[in-house]
Design a protein around this motif. Structure first.
Motif, PDB file in Angstrom:
ATOM      1  N   HIS A 160       0.828  -1.205   0.000  1.00 54.75           N
ATOM      2  CA  HIS A 160       0.000   0.000   0.000  1.00 54.75           C
ATOM      3  C   HIS A 160       0.859   1.250   0.000  1.00 54.75           C
ATOM      4  CE1 HIS A 160      -3.442  -2.373   2.154  1.00 54.75           C
ATOM      5  NE2 HIS A 160      -3.292  -2.734   0.896  1.00 54.75           N
ATOM      6  N   GLY A 161       0.322   2.321  -0.577  1.00 58.24           N
ATOM      7  CA  GLY A 161       0.937   3.635  -0.510  1.00 58.24           C
ATOM      8  C   GLY A 161      -0.013   4.609   0.161  1.00 58.24           C
ATOM      9  N   GLU A 162       0.477   5.796   0.452  1.00 57.70           N
ATOM     10  CA  GLU A 162      -0.343   6.829   1.087  1.00 57.70           C
ATOM     11  C   GLU A 162      -0.134   8.156   0.379  1.00 57.70           C
ATOM     12  OE1 GLU A 162       0.619   7.059   5.195  1.00 57.70           O
ATOM     13  OE2 GLU A 162       0.007   5.007   5.641  1.00 57.70           O
ATOM     14  N   THR A 163      -1.210   8.886   0.171  1.00 50.64           N
ATOM     15  CA  THR A 163      -1.108  10.225  -0.397  1.00 50.64           C
ATOM     16  C   THR A 163      -0.689  11.208   0.688  1.00 50.64           C
ATOM     17  OG1 THR A 163      -3.388  10.843   0.133  1.00 50.64           O
ATOM     18  CG2 THR A 163      -3.020   9.692  -1.960  1.00 50.64           C
ATOM     19  N   PRO A 164      -0.270  12.407   0.300  1.00 50.11           N
ATOM     20  CA  PRO A 164      -0.111  13.461   1.303  1.00 50.11           C
ATOM     21  C   PRO A 164      -1.472  13.802   1.910  1.00 50.11           C
ATOM     22  CG  PRO A 164       0.943  14.054  -0.778  1.00 50.11           C
ATOM     23  CD  PRO A 164       0.125  12.845  -1.046  1.00 50.11           C
ATOM     24  N   THR A 165      -1.478  14.424   3.076  1.00 54.52           N
ATOM     25  CA  THR A 165      -2.732  14.820   3.701  1.00 54.52           C
ATOM     26  C   THR A 165      -3.276  16.091   3.053  1.00 54.52           C
ATOM     27  OG1 THR A 165      -1.578  16.100   5.392  1.00 54.52           O
ATOM     28  CG2 THR A 165      -2.115  13.811   5.914  1.00 54.52           C
ATOM     29  N   ASP A 166      -4.585  16.221   3.074  1.00 54.05           N
ATOM     30  CA  ASP A 166      -5.243  17.460   2.660  1.00 54.05           C
ATOM     31  C   ASP A 166      -6.138  17.893   3.806  1.00 54.05           C
ATOM     32  OD1 ASP A 166      -5.816  19.451   0.553  1.00 54.05           O
ATOM     33  OD2 ASP A 166      -7.851  18.690   0.742  1.00 54.05           O
ATOM     34  N   LYS A 167      -6.177  19.196   4.098  1.00 51.05           N
ATOM     35  CA  LYS A 167      -6.879  19.632   5.296  1.00 51.05           C
ATOM     36  C   LYS A 167      -7.843  20.779   5.028  1.00 51.05           C
ATOM     37  CE  LYS A 167      -3.316  22.879   6.955  1.00 51.05           C
ATOM     38  NZ  LYS A 167      -2.442  23.235   8.096  1.00 51.05           N
ATOM     39  N   VAL A 168      -8.805  20.908   5.945  1.00 58.87           N
ATOM     40  CA  VAL A 168      -9.749  22.023   5.949  1.00 58.87           C
ATOM     41  C   VAL A 168      -9.771  22.612   7.358  1.00 58.87           C
ATOM     42  CG1 VAL A 168     -11.162  20.985   4.140  1.00 58.87           C
ATOM     43  CG2 VAL A 168     -11.750  20.578   6.542  1.00 58.87           C
ATOM     44  N   ILE A 169     -10.397  23.792   7.509  1.00 60.36           N
ATOM     45  CA  ILE A 169     -10.461  24.432   8.823  1.00 60.36           C
ATOM     46  C   ILE A 169     -11.845  25.023   9.042  1.00 60.36           C
ATOM     47  CG2 ILE A 169      -9.562  26.647   7.971  1.00 60.36           C
ATOM     48  CD1 ILE A 169      -8.056  26.873  10.686  1.00 60.36           C
TER      49      ILE A 169
END
Length: 561
Positions: free
Chosen positions: A362-371
Protein backbone atom coordinates in the motif's frame (compact mmCIF):
# COMPACT_ATOMS: atom_id res chain seq x y z
CA UNK A 1 -2.39 10.23 12.47
CA UNK A 2 1.22 9.43 11.70
CA UNK A 3 3.65 12.26 12.32
CA UNK A 4 5.44 11.61 9.08
CA UNK A 5 3.61 10.22 6.08
CA UNK A 6 5.20 7.74 3.73
CA UNK A 7 6.19 9.03 0.37
CA UNK A 8 3.20 8.82 -1.94
CA UNK A 9 2.62 6.23 -4.56
CA UNK A 10 4.88 3.72 -6.21
CA UNK A 11 6.15 3.56 -9.78
CA UNK A 12 8.63 1.04 -11.23
CA UNK A 13 10.16 0.77 -14.65
CA UNK A 14 12.14 -2.22 -15.84
CA UNK A 15 14.48 -1.10 -18.64
CA UNK A 16 16.86 -3.08 -20.87
CA UNK A 17 19.91 -1.24 -22.26
CA UNK A 18 21.95 -3.03 -24.98
CA UNK A 19 24.88 -2.77 -27.33
CA UNK A 20 22.81 -2.79 -30.50
CA UNK A 21 19.30 -2.07 -31.71
CA UNK A 22 19.37 -5.60 -33.13
CA UNK A 23 19.10 -7.16 -29.70
CA UNK A 24 16.09 -9.14 -28.56
CA UNK A 25 14.72 -5.92 -26.98
CA UNK A 26 15.16 -3.68 -30.03
CA UNK A 27 13.81 -0.15 -29.76
CA UNK A 28 10.60 0.93 -31.47
CA UNK A 29 8.51 4.13 -31.28
CA UNK A 30 5.51 2.43 -29.68
CA UNK A 31 7.38 1.42 -26.57
CA UNK A 32 9.66 4.39 -25.96
CA UNK A 33 8.31 6.35 -23.00
CA UNK A 34 8.94 9.84 -21.76
CA UNK A 35 9.53 10.58 -18.11
CA UNK A 36 6.95 13.15 -17.07
CA UNK A 37 8.90 15.42 -14.71
CA UNK A 38 10.08 12.39 -12.72
CA UNK A 39 13.57 11.47 -11.58
CA UNK A 40 14.78 7.86 -11.37
CA UNK A 41 17.42 5.81 -9.62
CA UNK A 42 18.82 3.00 -11.73
CA UNK A 43 19.54 -0.55 -10.54
CA UNK A 44 21.73 -2.77 -12.73
CA UNK A 45 20.25 -6.28 -12.88
CA UNK A 46 22.60 -7.59 -15.61
CA UNK A 47 25.62 -6.38 -17.56
CA UNK A 48 26.35 -7.40 -21.15
CA UNK A 49 29.25 -7.01 -23.60
CA UNK A 50 27.92 -8.09 -26.98
CA UNK A 51 25.07 -9.20 -29.24
CA UNK A 52 24.68 -12.46 -31.07
CA UNK A 53 21.61 -13.63 -32.95
CA UNK A 54 19.51 -10.83 -31.38
CA UNK A 55 20.43 -11.86 -27.84
CA UNK A 56 22.77 -10.15 -25.40
CA UNK A 57 26.02 -12.05 -24.96
CA UNK A 58 28.34 -12.43 -22.03
CA UNK A 59 25.51 -11.55 -19.67
CA UNK A 60 26.55 -11.34 -16.04
CA UNK A 61 24.81 -10.34 -12.84
CA UNK A 62 24.80 -6.61 -12.21
CA UNK A 63 25.75 -4.83 -9.02
CA UNK A 64 22.21 -4.16 -7.70
CA UNK A 65 22.12 -7.18 -5.38
CA UNK A 66 25.03 -6.13 -3.21
CA UNK A 67 26.41 -9.65 -2.88
CA UNK A 68 26.11 -13.32 -3.81
CA UNK A 69 23.60 -14.17 -1.08
CA UNK A 70 21.11 -11.51 -2.16
CA UNK A 71 21.52 -12.51 -5.83
CA UNK A 72 20.86 -16.18 -5.02
CA UNK A 73 17.76 -15.26 -3.04
CA UNK A 74 16.44 -13.35 -6.05
CA UNK A 75 17.16 -16.26 -8.40
CA UNK A 76 15.39 -18.68 -6.07
CA UNK A 77 12.46 -16.26 -5.83
CA UNK A 78 11.80 -16.16 -9.58
CA UNK A 79 12.44 -19.91 -10.01
CA UNK A 80 9.81 -20.87 -7.43
CA UNK A 81 7.16 -18.16 -7.91
CA UNK A 82 3.81 -18.91 -9.55
CA UNK A 83 4.05 -15.48 -11.19
CA UNK A 84 6.30 -16.99 -13.87
CA UNK A 85 4.34 -20.12 -14.70
CA UNK A 86 3.36 -20.51 -18.34
CA UNK A 87 1.36 -23.63 -19.11
CA UNK A 88 1.96 -24.77 -15.56
CA UNK A 89 5.76 -24.55 -15.89
CA UNK A 90 7.98 -21.85 -14.41
CA UNK A 91 9.99 -20.29 -17.28
CA UNK A 92 12.99 -19.77 -15.00
CA UNK A 93 12.92 -23.23 -13.38
CA UNK A 94 16.11 -24.44 -15.11
CA UNK A 95 18.00 -21.16 -14.98
CA UNK A 96 21.26 -21.10 -13.07
CA UNK A 97 23.17 -18.14 -14.50
CA UNK A 98 22.38 -14.60 -15.46
CA UNK A 99 22.50 -15.44 -19.17
CA UNK A 100 19.86 -18.16 -18.69
CA UNK A 101 17.47 -15.71 -17.03
CA UNK A 102 18.03 -13.06 -19.71
CA UNK A 103 17.26 -15.49 -22.53
CA UNK A 104 14.08 -16.77 -20.83
CA UNK A 105 12.86 -13.25 -20.22
CA UNK A 106 13.59 -12.07 -23.78
CA UNK A 107 10.70 -14.07 -25.24
CA UNK A 108 8.02 -11.91 -23.53
CA UNK A 109 6.52 -8.58 -24.44
CA UNK A 110 7.16 -5.36 -22.59
CA UNK A 111 3.78 -5.10 -20.87
CA UNK A 112 3.25 -8.80 -20.32
CA UNK A 113 2.47 -10.13 -16.86
CA UNK A 114 5.86 -11.87 -16.92
CA UNK A 115 7.73 -8.60 -17.47
CA UNK A 116 5.76 -6.80 -14.74
CA UNK A 117 6.27 -9.61 -12.24
CA UNK A 118 10.00 -9.70 -13.02
CA UNK A 119 10.30 -5.98 -12.28
CA UNK A 120 8.44 -6.43 -9.01
CA UNK A 121 10.61 -9.34 -7.85
CA UNK A 122 13.81 -7.54 -8.86
CA UNK A 123 12.84 -4.48 -6.86
CA UNK A 124 12.35 -6.58 -3.74
CA UNK A 125 16.05 -7.52 -3.88
CA UNK A 126 17.51 -4.24 -5.17
CA UNK A 127 20.12 -2.95 -2.71
CA UNK A 128 22.71 -0.91 -4.62
CA UNK A 129 21.90 1.84 -7.10
CA UNK A 130 23.88 2.10 -10.32
CA UNK A 131 23.51 5.85 -10.39
CA UNK A 132 21.06 8.67 -10.51
CA UNK A 133 18.84 10.32 -10.13
CA UNK A 134 18.33 10.32 -13.90
CA UNK A 135 15.97 12.61 -15.77
CA UNK A 136 14.31 12.30 -19.13
CA UNK A 137 16.99 12.48 -21.80
CA UNK A 138 19.90 11.42 -19.60
CA UNK A 139 22.24 8.70 -20.88
CA UNK A 140 23.42 5.50 -19.20
CA UNK A 141 26.76 4.46 -20.64
CA UNK A 142 27.02 0.80 -19.60
CA UNK A 143 24.91 -1.74 -21.47
CA UNK A 144 22.74 -4.16 -19.59
CA UNK A 145 19.38 -4.71 -17.94
CA UNK A 146 18.28 -1.88 -15.65
CA UNK A 147 15.54 -1.40 -13.14
CA UNK A 148 14.41 2.21 -12.67
CA UNK A 149 12.91 3.47 -9.42
CA UNK A 150 10.91 6.68 -9.37
CA UNK A 151 12.56 8.79 -6.65
CA UNK A 152 9.37 10.82 -6.22
CA UNK A 153 7.13 7.95 -5.25
CA UNK A 154 9.20 4.86 -4.45
CA UNK A 155 7.98 1.30 -4.78
CA UNK A 156 6.56 -1.00 -7.44
CA UNK A 157 3.65 -0.12 -9.68
CA UNK A 158 3.12 0.16 -13.41
CA UNK A 159 6.34 -1.65 -14.45
CA UNK A 160 7.51 -0.82 -17.98
CA UNK A 161 10.10 -2.44 -20.26
CA UNK A 162 12.11 0.18 -22.07
CA UNK A 163 13.70 -0.49 -25.49
CA UNK A 164 17.03 1.27 -25.89
CA UNK A 165 20.43 0.75 -27.38
CA UNK A 166 23.67 1.30 -25.50
CA UNK A 167 24.46 4.95 -24.72
CA UNK A 168 20.88 5.83 -25.62
CA UNK A 169 18.87 8.44 -23.79
CA UNK A 170 16.34 7.34 -21.21
CA UNK A 171 12.72 7.76 -22.30
CA UNK A 172 10.04 6.49 -19.93
CA UNK A 173 6.45 7.64 -19.66
CA UNK A 174 4.92 6.74 -16.33
CA UNK A 175 1.21 6.32 -15.92
CA UNK A 176 -0.35 8.18 -13.04
CA UNK A 177 -0.42 5.32 -10.58
CA UNK A 178 -1.13 7.50 -7.57
CA UNK A 179 -4.72 8.51 -6.77
CA UNK A 180 -5.38 11.92 -5.27
CA UNK A 181 -7.59 12.93 -2.38
CA UNK A 182 -9.08 16.21 -1.18
CA UNK A 183 -11.19 17.17 1.80
CA UNK A 184 -13.82 19.91 1.58
CA UNK A 185 -16.13 21.60 4.07
CA UNK A 186 -19.34 23.41 3.16
CA UNK A 187 -19.61 27.10 4.01
CA UNK A 188 -23.35 27.60 4.52
CA UNK A 189 -23.37 31.28 3.59
CA UNK A 190 -21.81 30.79 0.13
CA UNK A 191 -23.69 29.69 -2.96
CA UNK A 192 -20.79 29.69 -5.42
CA UNK A 193 -19.12 26.71 -7.09
CA UNK A 194 -15.46 27.17 -6.23
CA UNK A 195 -13.03 25.51 -8.65
CA UNK A 196 -9.97 23.56 -7.62
CA UNK A 197 -6.49 23.64 -9.09
CA UNK A 198 -5.47 20.46 -7.31
CA UNK A 199 -7.61 17.71 -8.87
CA UNK A 200 -8.23 17.83 -12.59
CA UNK A 201 -10.45 15.89 -14.97
CA UNK A 202 -9.11 14.83 -18.34
CA UNK A 203 -11.75 15.96 -20.88
CA UNK A 204 -11.01 15.52 -24.59
CA UNK A 205 -7.30 15.85 -23.98
CA UNK A 206 -7.63 18.95 -21.78
CA UNK A 207 -7.25 19.16 -18.03
CA UNK A 208 -10.24 20.87 -16.42
CA UNK A 209 -10.40 21.80 -12.72
CA UNK A 210 -13.20 20.09 -10.85
CA UNK A 211 -15.99 21.93 -9.08
CA UNK A 212 -17.11 20.59 -5.74
CA UNK A 213 -20.58 22.07 -5.50
CA UNK A 214 -22.03 25.17 -3.93
CA UNK A 215 -20.16 26.37 -0.89
CA UNK A 216 -17.64 23.51 -0.70
CA UNK A 217 -14.08 24.71 -0.17
CA UNK A 218 -11.29 24.51 2.42
CA UNK A 219 -12.59 27.09 4.93
CA UNK A 220 -15.89 27.58 6.79
CA UNK A 221 -17.34 28.99 10.01
CA UNK A 222 -20.22 27.67 12.12
CA UNK A 223 -21.99 27.94 15.45
CA UNK A 224 -21.25 25.39 18.14
CA UNK A 225 -24.06 22.87 17.93
CA UNK A 226 -24.29 23.09 14.13
CA UNK A 227 -24.00 20.02 11.95
CA UNK A 228 -21.10 20.61 9.54
CA UNK A 229 -21.09 18.89 6.10
CA UNK A 230 -17.81 17.46 4.79
CA UNK A 231 -16.72 15.83 1.53
CA UNK A 232 -13.82 13.48 0.86
CA UNK A 233 -12.99 13.24 -2.84
CA UNK A 234 -10.74 10.56 -4.31
CA UNK A 235 -9.62 9.88 -7.87
CA UNK A 236 -8.83 6.58 -9.60
CA UNK A 237 -5.25 6.01 -10.88
CA UNK A 238 -4.56 5.52 -14.58
CA UNK A 239 -3.09 2.06 -14.01
CA UNK A 240 -6.20 0.83 -12.18
CA UNK A 241 -6.87 -1.82 -14.86
CA UNK A 242 -3.54 -3.51 -14.11
CA UNK A 243 -4.74 -4.60 -10.66
CA UNK A 244 -6.69 -7.76 -9.95
CA UNK A 245 -7.86 -6.29 -6.63
CA UNK A 246 -7.53 -2.81 -5.24
CA UNK A 247 -7.41 -1.48 -1.67
CA UNK A 248 -8.86 2.02 -1.25
CA UNK A 249 -9.28 3.70 2.14
CA UNK A 250 -10.08 7.26 3.19
CA UNK A 251 -8.36 7.94 6.53
CA UNK A 252 -9.90 11.06 8.04
CA UNK A 253 -9.04 12.81 11.30
CA UNK A 254 -11.57 15.09 13.02
CA UNK A 255 -10.35 17.50 15.66
CA UNK A 256 -11.56 17.43 19.27
CA UNK A 257 -14.03 20.19 18.43
CA UNK A 258 -16.09 17.94 16.16
CA UNK A 259 -18.33 15.11 17.29
CA UNK A 260 -18.94 12.12 15.02
CA UNK A 261 -21.44 9.53 16.24
CA UNK A 262 -22.76 6.13 15.22
CA UNK A 263 -25.76 7.91 13.71
CA UNK A 264 -23.39 10.02 11.61
CA UNK A 265 -21.58 6.87 10.50
CA UNK A 266 -24.88 5.28 9.46
CA UNK A 267 -25.72 8.39 7.43
CA UNK A 268 -22.33 8.51 5.66
CA UNK A 269 -22.57 7.90 1.92
CA UNK A 270 -20.10 7.08 -0.86
CA UNK A 271 -21.06 8.06 -4.40
CA UNK A 272 -19.49 7.36 -7.77
CA UNK A 273 -19.31 10.28 -10.18
CA UNK A 274 -18.00 10.85 -13.67
CA UNK A 275 -16.62 14.21 -14.64
CA UNK A 276 -18.22 16.14 -17.49
CA UNK A 277 -17.16 19.67 -18.43
CA UNK A 278 -15.45 20.08 -15.08
CA UNK A 279 -18.52 19.10 -13.06
CA UNK A 280 -19.58 15.94 -11.35
CA UNK A 281 -22.16 13.73 -13.00
CA UNK A 282 -23.69 11.29 -10.52
CA UNK A 283 -23.47 7.66 -11.62
CA UNK A 284 -24.41 5.45 -8.69
CA UNK A 285 -24.34 5.03 -4.92
CA UNK A 286 -21.54 2.67 -3.86
CA UNK A 287 -21.89 3.00 -0.08
CA UNK A 288 -22.43 -0.76 0.30
CA UNK A 289 -18.97 -1.41 -1.13
CA UNK A 290 -17.33 0.49 1.74
CA UNK A 291 -17.01 -0.12 5.48
CA UNK A 292 -17.40 2.98 7.67
CA UNK A 293 -15.68 2.85 11.05
CA UNK A 294 -14.58 5.43 13.61
CA UNK A 295 -12.88 5.69 16.99
CA UNK A 296 -12.16 8.47 19.49
CA UNK A 297 -8.71 8.94 20.98
CA UNK A 298 -9.31 9.33 24.74
CA UNK A 299 -6.11 11.29 25.21
CA UNK A 300 -6.48 13.84 22.38
CA UNK A 301 -10.23 13.74 21.81
CA UNK A 302 -9.64 13.40 18.07
CA UNK A 303 -11.90 11.13 16.01
CA UNK A 304 -10.42 8.84 13.37
CA UNK A 305 -12.85 8.00 10.58
CA UNK A 306 -12.04 5.29 8.01
CA UNK A 307 -14.07 4.59 4.89
CA UNK A 308 -12.59 1.45 3.36
CA UNK A 309 -13.12 -0.71 0.30
CA UNK A 310 -10.81 -3.70 0.66
CA UNK A 311 -11.19 -6.09 -2.27
CA UNK A 312 -14.35 -5.31 -4.23
CA UNK A 313 -13.57 -1.92 -5.79
CA UNK A 314 -12.72 -3.76 -9.03
CA UNK A 315 -16.17 -5.35 -8.93
CA UNK A 316 -17.97 -2.03 -9.42
CA UNK A 317 -18.75 -2.13 -13.17
CA UNK A 318 -19.38 1.62 -13.52
CA UNK A 319 -15.99 2.59 -12.05
CA UNK A 320 -13.30 3.70 -14.53
CA UNK A 321 -10.07 5.67 -14.44
CA UNK A 322 -12.18 8.78 -15.14
CA UNK A 323 -14.34 8.29 -12.05
CA UNK A 324 -14.20 10.06 -8.71
CA UNK A 325 -15.43 8.69 -5.39
CA UNK A 326 -17.03 11.16 -2.97
CA UNK A 327 -17.69 10.49 0.71
CA UNK A 328 -20.31 12.73 2.31
CA UNK A 329 -20.72 12.94 6.07
CA UNK A 330 -21.67 15.40 8.81
CA UNK A 331 -20.07 16.09 12.19
CA UNK A 332 -21.26 18.45 14.94
CA UNK A 333 -19.20 21.37 16.18
CA UNK A 334 -19.08 20.83 19.96
CA UNK A 335 -18.19 22.66 23.19
CA UNK A 336 -14.55 21.64 22.84
CA UNK A 337 -14.21 23.60 19.61
CA UNK A 338 -11.37 26.08 19.49
CA UNK A 339 -12.81 29.60 19.35
CA UNK A 340 -11.15 32.18 17.18
CA UNK A 341 -7.98 32.40 15.20
CA UNK A 342 -6.51 28.91 15.61
CA UNK A 343 -9.66 27.25 14.30
CA UNK A 344 -10.48 23.57 14.12
CA UNK A 345 -8.30 21.77 11.60
CA UNK A 346 -9.21 18.42 10.04
CA UNK A 347 -7.33 16.33 7.50
CA UNK A 348 -7.51 13.24 5.31
CA UNK A 349 -5.12 10.98 3.44
CA UNK A 350 -5.80 8.09 1.09
CA UNK A 351 -4.27 4.63 1.48
CA UNK A 352 -4.26 2.62 -1.74
CA UNK A 353 -2.83 -0.41 -3.53
CA UNK A 354 0.47 0.40 -5.22
CA UNK A 355 1.71 -2.90 -6.65
CA UNK A 356 -0.37 -4.98 -9.08
CA UNK A 357 1.71 -8.02 -8.17
CA UNK A 358 1.59 -7.59 -4.39
CA UNK A 359 -1.96 -7.04 -3.10
CA UNK A 360 -0.76 -6.20 0.42
CA UNK A 361 1.54 -3.41 -0.76
CA UNK A 362 0.00 0.00 0.00
CA UNK A 363 0.94 3.64 -0.51
CA UNK A 364 -0.34 6.83 1.09
CA UNK A 365 -1.11 10.22 -0.40
CA UNK A 366 -0.11 13.46 1.30
CA UNK A 367 -2.73 14.82 3.70
CA UNK A 368 -5.24 17.46 2.66
CA UNK A 369 -6.88 19.63 5.30
CA UNK A 370 -9.75 22.02 5.95
CA UNK A 371 -10.46 24.43 8.82
CA UNK A 372 -13.65 25.41 10.66
CA UNK A 373 -13.84 28.68 12.62
CA UNK A 374 -16.23 29.80 15.34
CA UNK A 375 -16.43 33.04 17.36
CA UNK A 376 -17.37 34.38 20.83
CA UNK A 377 -19.65 36.99 22.45
CA UNK A 378 -18.68 38.51 25.83
CA UNK A 379 -21.17 40.79 27.67
CA UNK A 380 -20.34 42.95 30.72
CA UNK A 381 -23.36 44.18 32.76
CA UNK A 382 -23.00 47.37 34.87
CA UNK A 383 -25.09 49.92 36.71
CA UNK A 384 -24.75 53.67 36.11
CA UNK A 385 -21.85 53.78 38.59
CA UNK A 386 -19.96 51.08 36.60
CA UNK A 387 -20.60 48.50 39.32
CA UNK A 388 -20.95 44.91 37.92
CA UNK A 389 -24.51 43.60 38.06
CA UNK A 390 -25.24 39.95 38.82
CA UNK A 391 -28.48 38.33 37.74
CA UNK A 392 -29.29 40.10 34.46
CA UNK A 393 -30.92 37.52 32.16
CA UNK A 394 -30.91 37.70 28.38
CA UNK A 395 -32.08 35.77 25.37
CA UNK A 396 -29.80 35.63 22.30
CA UNK A 397 -31.58 35.52 18.93
CA UNK A 398 -30.21 34.93 15.42
CA UNK A 399 -31.28 36.47 12.12
CA UNK A 400 -34.07 33.89 11.74
CA UNK A 401 -35.60 34.92 15.06
CA UNK A 402 -34.51 31.66 16.67
CA UNK A 403 -33.41 31.53 20.31
CA UNK A 404 -30.06 30.26 21.56
CA UNK A 405 -30.12 27.18 23.81
CA UNK A 406 -27.00 25.18 24.61
CA UNK A 407 -29.15 22.47 26.20
CA UNK A 408 -31.23 21.89 23.07
CA UNK A 409 -31.79 18.28 22.05
CA UNK A 410 -32.85 19.11 18.47
CA UNK A 411 -29.37 18.78 16.99
CA UNK A 412 -28.87 22.55 16.97
CA UNK A 413 -28.30 25.26 19.58
CA UNK A 414 -31.13 27.31 18.05
CA UNK A 415 -34.80 26.78 18.94
CA UNK A 416 -37.97 28.42 17.63
CA UNK A 417 -39.92 28.93 20.84
CA UNK A 418 -39.06 31.23 23.74
CA UNK A 419 -40.20 28.54 26.16
CA UNK A 420 -37.31 26.35 24.95
CA UNK A 421 -34.75 29.16 24.97
CA UNK A 422 -31.83 29.49 27.36
CA UNK A 423 -31.77 32.46 29.73
CA UNK A 424 -28.14 33.58 29.80
CA UNK A 425 -27.39 35.06 33.25
CA UNK A 426 -24.64 37.45 34.28
CA UNK A 427 -22.41 36.18 37.09
CA UNK A 428 -21.15 37.98 40.21
CA UNK A 429 -18.71 39.90 38.02
CA UNK A 430 -21.54 41.00 35.77
CA UNK A 431 -20.26 38.85 32.91
CA UNK A 432 -21.78 36.25 30.61
CA UNK A 433 -20.33 34.69 27.45
CA UNK A 434 -21.59 32.72 24.49
CA UNK A 435 -18.87 30.62 22.84
CA UNK A 436 -19.21 29.36 19.33
CA UNK A 437 -21.09 31.79 17.08
CA UNK A 438 -21.12 31.92 13.32
CA UNK A 439 -20.82 35.17 11.44
CA UNK A 440 -24.20 36.87 10.96
CA UNK A 441 -26.84 39.07 12.60
CA UNK A 442 -27.84 38.68 16.27
CA UNK A 443 -29.96 40.37 18.94
CA UNK A 444 -29.73 40.46 22.75
CA UNK A 445 -33.12 40.67 24.46
CA UNK A 446 -33.20 41.31 28.23
CA UNK A 447 -35.83 39.18 29.93
CA UNK A 448 -35.09 39.97 33.58
CA UNK A 449 -33.02 42.77 35.12
CA UNK A 450 -31.37 42.54 38.56
CA UNK A 451 -33.65 43.53 41.47
CA UNK A 452 -34.16 47.27 41.56
CA UNK A 453 -33.20 47.84 37.91
CA UNK A 454 -35.22 48.45 34.77
CA UNK A 455 -35.48 45.84 31.99
CA UNK A 456 -34.31 47.16 28.62
CA UNK A 457 -37.33 47.94 26.49
CA UNK A 458 -35.66 47.10 23.16
CA UNK A 459 -33.32 44.53 21.66
CA UNK A 460 -29.64 45.29 21.18
CA UNK A 461 -28.88 44.26 17.58
CA UNK A 462 -25.38 43.59 16.28
CA UNK A 463 -23.58 41.86 13.40
CA UNK A 464 -20.49 39.61 13.42
CA UNK A 465 -18.51 39.99 10.19
CA UNK A 466 -15.72 37.48 9.53
CA UNK A 467 -13.89 37.26 6.24
CA UNK A 468 -12.55 33.88 5.23
CA UNK A 469 -10.64 33.05 2.11
CA UNK A 470 -13.36 32.85 -0.57
CA UNK A 471 -14.13 36.50 0.09
CA UNK A 472 -10.90 37.47 -1.62
CA UNK A 473 -9.30 34.57 -3.44
CA UNK A 474 -11.17 31.52 -4.72
CA UNK A 475 -8.03 29.60 -5.66
CA UNK A 476 -6.46 29.88 -2.22
CA UNK A 477 -9.77 28.88 -0.68
CA UNK A 478 -9.52 25.58 -2.52
CA UNK A 479 -5.84 25.00 -1.86
CA UNK A 480 -5.43 26.17 1.70
CA UNK A 481 -2.88 24.00 3.43
CA UNK A 482 -0.91 26.35 5.63
CA UNK A 483 -1.85 28.22 8.82
CA UNK A 484 -5.01 29.72 10.27
CA UNK A 485 -3.87 33.28 9.61
CA UNK A 486 -4.05 32.56 5.89
CA UNK A 487 -7.67 31.45 6.17
CA UNK A 488 -9.30 33.90 8.62
CA UNK A 489 -8.24 37.19 7.11
CA UNK A 490 -10.42 39.67 9.01
CA UNK A 491 -12.80 39.83 11.97
CA UNK A 492 -15.12 42.74 12.77
CA UNK A 493 -18.51 43.53 14.30
CA UNK A 494 -21.01 46.40 14.21
CA UNK A 495 -23.67 47.65 16.63
CA UNK A 496 -26.80 47.91 14.50
CA UNK A 497 -29.46 49.06 16.98
CA UNK A 498 -29.50 50.29 20.62
CA UNK A 499 -32.72 52.31 21.22
CA UNK A 500 -32.27 52.30 25.01
CA UNK A 501 -28.74 53.72 24.72
CA UNK A 502 -27.72 50.93 27.06
CA UNK A 503 -24.46 50.02 25.30
CA UNK A 504 -21.63 52.06 26.75
CA UNK A 505 -18.85 50.21 24.92
CA UNK A 506 -18.94 47.97 21.84
CA UNK A 507 -15.71 46.54 20.50
CA UNK A 508 -14.04 43.58 18.85
CA UNK A 509 -10.78 42.01 19.83
CA UNK A 510 -7.93 41.24 17.52
CA UNK A 511 -8.51 38.56 14.89
CA UNK A 512 -6.52 36.17 17.06
CA UNK A 513 -9.31 36.18 19.67
CA UNK A 514 -12.29 36.63 17.32
CA UNK A 515 -14.43 37.92 20.20
CA UNK A 516 -17.16 40.58 20.29
CA UNK A 517 -17.38 42.48 23.61
CA UNK A 518 -20.43 44.52 24.68
CA UNK A 519 -20.73 46.64 27.84
CA UNK A 520 -24.40 47.19 28.84
CA UNK A 521 -25.79 49.46 31.58
CA UNK A 522 -29.01 48.94 33.58
CA UNK A 523 -30.76 51.94 35.19
CA UNK A 524 -32.31 51.74 38.66
CA UNK A 525 -36.10 51.70 38.80
CA UNK A 526 -36.35 55.03 40.74
CA UNK A 527 -33.71 56.72 38.69
CA UNK A 528 -35.80 58.52 36.02
CA UNK A 529 -33.71 61.35 34.65
CA UNK A 530 -35.25 63.85 32.28
CA UNK A 531 -33.36 65.24 29.31
CA UNK A 532 -31.04 67.90 30.71
CA UNK A 533 -33.15 68.22 33.95
CA UNK A 534 -32.82 67.27 37.59
CA UNK A 535 -35.44 64.53 37.36
CA UNK A 536 -38.58 63.98 39.46
CA UNK A 537 -36.91 63.13 42.74
CA UNK A 538 -36.61 66.75 43.86
CA UNK A 539 -40.36 67.27 43.44
CA UNK A 540 -41.10 64.28 45.70
CA UNK A 541 -38.72 65.68 48.33
CA UNK A 542 -40.12 69.23 48.10
CA UNK A 543 -43.69 67.95 48.38
CA UNK A 544 -42.82 65.98 51.49
CA UNK A 545 -41.26 69.06 53.09
CA UNK A 546 -44.36 71.16 52.38
CA UNK A 547 -46.68 68.54 53.86
CA UNK A 548 -44.57 68.31 57.01
CA UNK A 549 -44.51 72.11 57.35
CA UNK A 550 -48.30 72.32 57.06
CA UNK A 551 -48.77 69.77 59.83
CA UNK A 552 -46.39 71.65 62.11
CA UNK A 553 -48.22 74.93 61.42
CA UNK A 554 -51.64 73.41 62.31
CA UNK A 555 -50.32 71.99 65.58
CA UNK A 556 -48.74 75.31 66.58
CA UNK A 557 -51.95 77.26 65.90
CA UNK A 558 -54.07 74.84 68.00
CA UNK A 559 -51.74 75.18 71.00
CA UNK A 560 -51.79 78.96 70.66
CA UNK A 561 -55.59 79.01 70.99
Amino acid sequence: MKMVKKLTGIIMAFAVIMLSTMSAFAANPETEREILSHEFNAYQIFTATGVEDKYLTDVEWGNMFGGTRQRNLFLNSIKTSDDFKVGGVNIFADCEEADDVARALADYDDYSDIAKAFASHAYDYANVTFGGPYKNGDTISSAGYYLFEDTTTKGVTNPVILKMAADSKVHIEVKASVPQVEKKVKENTYDTDYASKTIYAEINGSKIPLNYGKGYNDVADYCIGDSVPFELIGTIPENFDEFKSYYYAFNDTLSKGLTFTAADAAATTVSLYDVKSGRYSFVTDVTDAFDVDFSVNRRTGETTLTVVCDDILKAIPELTVNSVLIVNYNATLNDSAVVGFDGNTNEVYLEYSNNPNTPTSHGETPTDKVIVFTYELDVNKYDTASKPLEGAEFYLLNAKGEYYSSSSTTGSYWVKNEADAELIRSDKNGVFSVRGLDKGEYALREKNAPTGFKVLAHDIEFTIAAKILPDIDDDRAQNWNTTAKDALIDFAATLDSDPDNAVTDFKVSEVSDATVTIDIVNTKVYDLPGTGGIGTTIFYVAGGVLVAAAIVLIVVKRRAK
